[in-house]
Structure formats: C-alpha cells, structure tokens
Write a protein that holds these residues in place. Structure first.
Motif, PDB file in Angstrom:
ATOM      1  N   LEU A 194     -60.786   9.811  42.348  1.00  0.00           N
ATOM      2  CA  LEU A 194     -62.023   9.037  42.476  1.00  0.00           C
ATOM      3  C   LEU A 194     -61.840   7.534  42.303  1.00  0.00           C
ATOM      4  CD1 LEU A 194     -64.916  11.096  40.886  1.00  0.00           C
ATOM      5  CD2 LEU A 194     -64.513  10.524  43.273  1.00  0.00           C
ATOM      6  N   GLU A 195     -60.749   7.119  41.695  1.00  0.00           N
ATOM      7  CA  GLU A 195     -60.480   5.686  41.577  1.00  0.00           C
ATOM      8  C   GLU A 195     -59.777   5.142  42.810  1.00  0.00           C
ATOM      9  OE1 GLU A 195     -59.749   7.732  38.699  1.00  0.00           O
ATOM     10  OE2 GLU A 195     -61.769   7.173  38.092  1.00  0.00           O
ATOM     11  N   GLY A 196     -59.487   6.005  43.764  1.00  0.00           N
ATOM     12  CA  GLY A 196     -58.804   5.579  44.978  1.00  0.00           C
ATOM     13  C   GLY A 196     -57.296   5.520  44.833  1.00  0.00           C
ATOM     14  N   VAL A 197     -56.773   6.071  43.750  1.00  0.00           N
ATOM     15  CA  VAL A 197     -55.329   6.083  43.516  1.00  0.00           C
ATOM     16  C   VAL A 197     -54.718   7.224  44.302  1.00  0.00           C
ATOM     17  CG1 VAL A 197     -53.516   6.362  41.772  1.00  0.00           C
ATOM     18  CG2 VAL A 197     -55.595   5.054  41.242  1.00  0.00           C
ATOM     19  N   ARG A 198     -53.655   6.919  45.037  1.00  0.00           N
ATOM     20  CA  ARG A 198     -52.959   7.950  45.807  1.00  0.00           C
ATOM     21  C   ARG A 198     -52.335   8.962  44.854  1.00  0.00           C
ATOM     22  NH1 ARG A 198     -51.787   3.062  48.221  1.00  0.00           N
ATOM     23  NH2 ARG A 198     -52.277   2.907  50.434  1.00  0.00           N
ATOM     24  N   GLN A 199     -52.661  10.235  45.047  1.00  0.00           N
ATOM     25  CA  GLN A 199     -52.055  11.309  44.277  1.00  0.00           C
ATOM     26  C   GLN A 199     -50.911  11.957  45.041  1.00  0.00           C
ATOM     27  OE1 GLN A 199     -55.986  13.365  43.055  1.00  0.00           O
ATOM     28  NE2 GLN A 199     -54.429  13.979  41.601  1.00  0.00           N
ATOM     29  N   ALA A 200     -51.068  12.039  46.360  1.00  0.00           N
ATOM     30  CA  ALA A 200     -50.048  12.659  47.196  1.00  0.00           C
ATOM     31  C   ALA A 200     -50.163  12.107  48.611  1.00  0.00           C
ATOM     32  CB  ALA A 200     -50.215  14.180  47.216  1.00  0.00           C
ATOM     33  N   MET A 201     -49.019  12.050  49.287  1.00  0.00           N
ATOM     34  CA  MET A 201     -48.997  11.574  50.665  1.00  0.00           C
ATOM     35  C   MET A 201     -47.842  12.265  51.375  1.00  0.00           C
ATOM     36  SD  MET A 201     -47.428   9.365  53.064  1.00  0.00           S
ATOM     37  CE  MET A 201     -46.272   8.511  52.069  1.00  0.00           C
ATOM     38  N   LEU A 202     -48.083  12.683  52.624  1.00  0.00           N
ATOM     39  CA  LEU A 202     -47.016  13.263  53.431  1.00  0.00           C
ATOM     40  C   LEU A 202     -47.183  12.792  54.866  1.00  0.00           C
ATOM     41  CD1 LEU A 202     -44.552  15.134  53.640  1.00  0.00           C
ATOM     42  CD2 LEU A 202     -46.151  17.009  54.134  1.00  0.00           C
ATOM     43  N   ARG A 203     -46.138  12.173  55.364  1.00  0.00           N
ATOM     44  CA  ARG A 203     -46.108  11.744  56.765  1.00  0.00           C
ATOM     45  C   ARG A 203     -45.336  12.796  57.546  1.00  0.00           C
ATOM     46  NH1 ARG A 203     -42.725   6.606  59.020  1.00  0.00           N
ATOM     47  NH2 ARG A 203     -43.443   6.683  61.181  1.00  0.00           N
ATOM     48  N   GLY A 204     -46.032  13.440  58.468  1.00  0.00           N
ATOM     49  CA  GLY A 204     -45.395  14.468  59.276  1.00  0.00           C
ATOM     50  C   GLY A 204     -44.332  13.870  60.187  1.00  0.00           C
ATOM     51  N   ASN A 205     -43.413  14.706  60.619  1.00  0.00           N
ATOM     52  CA  ASN A 205     -42.344  14.260  61.521  1.00  0.00           C
ATOM     53  C   ASN A 205     -42.929  13.628  62.775  1.00  0.00           C
ATOM     54  OD1 ASN A 205     -40.385  15.289  59.795  1.00  0.00           O
ATOM     55  ND2 ASN A 205     -40.375  17.280  60.806  1.00  0.00           N
ATOM     56  N   GLY A 206     -42.587  12.377  63.006  1.00  0.00           N
ATOM     57  CA  GLY A 206     -43.034  11.688  64.205  1.00  0.00           C
ATOM     58  C   GLY A 206     -44.396  11.028  64.110  1.00  0.00           C
ATOM     59  N   ASN A 264     -50.029  17.839  46.189  1.00  0.00           N
ATOM     60  CA  ASN A 264     -48.892  17.898  47.113  1.00  0.00           C
ATOM     61  C   ASN A 264     -48.998  19.089  48.048  1.00  0.00           C
ATOM     62  OD1 ASN A 264     -47.014  15.660  46.726  1.00  0.00           O
ATOM     63  ND2 ASN A 264     -46.928  16.391  44.611  1.00  0.00           N
ATOM     64  N   GLU A 265     -49.441  20.212  47.531  1.00  0.00           N
ATOM     65  CA  GLU A 265     -49.636  21.381  48.390  1.00  0.00           C
ATOM     66  C   GLU A 265     -50.704  21.103  49.448  1.00  0.00           C
ATOM     67  OE1 GLU A 265     -50.935  26.080  48.112  1.00  0.00           O
ATOM     68  OE2 GLU A 265     -50.228  25.079  46.295  1.00  0.00           O
ATOM     69  N   LEU A 266     -51.773  20.418  49.044  1.00  0.00           N
ATOM     70  CA  LEU A 266     -52.854  20.109  49.975  1.00  0.00           C
ATOM     71  C   LEU A 266     -52.374  19.238  51.133  1.00  0.00           C
ATOM     72  CD1 LEU A 266     -55.785  20.250  50.863  1.00  0.00           C
ATOM     73  CD2 LEU A 266     -56.301  18.432  49.205  1.00  0.00           C
ATOM     74  N   VAL A 267     -51.608  18.190  50.854  1.00  0.00           N
ATOM     75  CA  VAL A 267     -51.131  17.354  51.972  1.00  0.00           C
ATOM     76  C   VAL A 267     -50.137  18.133  52.833  1.00  0.00           C
ATOM     77  CG1 VAL A 267     -51.614  15.109  50.912  1.00  0.00           C
ATOM     78  CG2 VAL A 267     -49.359  16.148  50.580  1.00  0.00           C
ATOM     79  N   GLY A 268     -49.314  18.970  52.208  1.00  0.00           N
ATOM     80  CA  GLY A 268     -48.376  19.787  52.973  1.00  0.00           C
ATOM     81  C   GLY A 268     -49.084  20.771  53.891  1.00  0.00           C
ATOM     82  N   GLU A 269     -50.097  21.450  53.377  1.00  0.00           N
ATOM     83  CA  GLU A 269     -50.877  22.396  54.183  1.00  0.00           C
ATOM     84  C   GLU A 269     -51.606  21.680  55.317  1.00  0.00           C
ATOM     85  OE1 GLU A 269     -51.057  25.643  54.246  1.00  0.00           O
ATOM     86  OE2 GLU A 269     -50.026  26.179  52.390  1.00  0.00           O
ATOM     87  N   THR A 290     -50.359  12.087  59.243  1.00  0.00           N
ATOM     88  CA  THR A 290     -50.132  11.774  57.839  1.00  0.00           C
ATOM     89  C   THR A 290     -51.369  12.218  57.078  1.00  0.00           C
ATOM     90  OG1 THR A 290     -48.709   9.878  58.309  1.00  0.00           O
ATOM     91  CG2 THR A 290     -49.800   9.898  56.163  1.00  0.00           C
ATOM     92  N   ALA A 291     -51.159  12.799  55.894  1.00  0.00           N
ATOM     93  CA  ALA A 291     -52.261  13.196  55.022  1.00  0.00           C
ATOM     94  C   ALA A 291     -52.084  12.514  53.675  1.00  0.00           C
ATOM     95  CB  ALA A 291     -52.295  14.711  54.843  1.00  0.00           C
TER      96      ALA A 291
END
Length: 173
Positions: free
Chosen positions: A64-76, A40-45, A58-59
């Motif tokens: 390695l299995e392709g499972v989403r661990q974290a996602m953040l869509r920036g404003n706009g 979560n920190e990585l997508v935020g940074e 968006t980050a």
C-alpha cells in the motif's frame, strides 16, 4: 490570541468526543501485505499466464505504500514494461482505495464518464490510468496492487493478473 485559545479549546473538545465515542488513538498502525514468497509466486504465475497466451510481460507487486515487493520480467519483455507495470501496480494500490474499486480499468472508466472539471489535470508521480493494474484485496480491503505490462492490450495484462490472483487467493490470509 483569543481565537487561538478558541481553536485549541475546539480541538480539545473534538478529541475528547472522539475518544469518548470509543475511538482509541494507537501508537502503532498494523497493515497487511503479501509475504515475500507469495508476492514472488504471484508475479511468477502472472508472467506464466501471459506466456501461455504468447505475451511477454513484466509483472510487479507493490504494497500500500507503493513499495515494490516482487517483480519479474518475462523473457523478451520490452524494457519499458518494467516502469509501466510498476505504475499500474502503484495506481491499482493507491487510486482504488477510497471507492473500493478493483482495477485501473474501473478507475479509467469512471474518469471517462466524469465531468472534465473533476478529472485530475496535474499528473501525479507514478500514476497511470492505463488498464492492467489490479488491486490485491483481502476481505474487501486493498492490501496492495499488481501491475502487468507487455501484452497487446491492457485488458490482456489484467486477465493474466486476475488468473494468477485466483491461484493464490486461498492463501491470502
């Protein structure tokens, strides 16, 4: 019948040779991935690094299995960046493994130089060769991927991911 016996005999001999060579079969496989807080920190940074340059992105971080661990869509950030960032992360985590490449950019450059007959002709689900996916590596081994989408070019997406990875690198242990 005799050929089946020979096949089984060959497999048994090969298995014995592998075990005898010091390779032991295990019942469990251990893998590494970022912790949830660090992902979560990585997508935020990453989103913040791009926002400081005026890009709305968006980050996505995957294991390695392709499972989403974290996602953040920036404003706009446009809606299509959600899927595109995932595809880049998935591709960075999966396509870079065999050759120890570190990004979708490196994969795309390699494919551009390859003979047409060696370039995959059948689209693979969730795979893109677009720039903006970076392998998350620890000790030279890929443990996941981060994908970024929304900047005015994949090289800018990749730069934001690398900036964020540099900020957390010392905690990826």
């Amino acid at each position: 019948m005799k050929s089946n016996f020979l096949l089984l005999q060959t497999v048994a001999i090969a298995t014995a040779a592998i075990i005898g060579a010091g390779v032991h079969a295990q019942g469990l496989v251990s893998t590494q991935k970022l912790s949830a807080p660090l992902a979560n920190e990585l997508v935020g940074e990453t989103v913040m690094a791009c926002a400081q340059k005026g890009y709305t992105v968006t980050a996505v971080v995957v294991d390695l299995e392709g499972v989403r661990q974290a996602m953040l869509r920036g404003n706009g950030a446009p809606i299509h960046t959600l899927d595109n960032a995932y595809y880049k992360a998935y591709s960075a985590a999966s396509l870079t493994l065999s050759r120890k490449e570190d990004s979708t950019r490196v994969v795309a450059e390699r494919l551009a130089k390859s003979a047409p007959t060696t370039v995959p002709q059948t689209p693979l689900p969730n795979v893109t060769y677009a720039v903006g996916g970076v392998a998350i590596m620890v000790g030279g081994a890929t443990i996941g991927g981060i994908g970024v989408s929304g900047a005015p070019g994949g090289q800018f997406d990749e730069d934001c991911a690398r900036t964020a990875l540099a900020k957390i690198r010392d905690r990826m242990k």
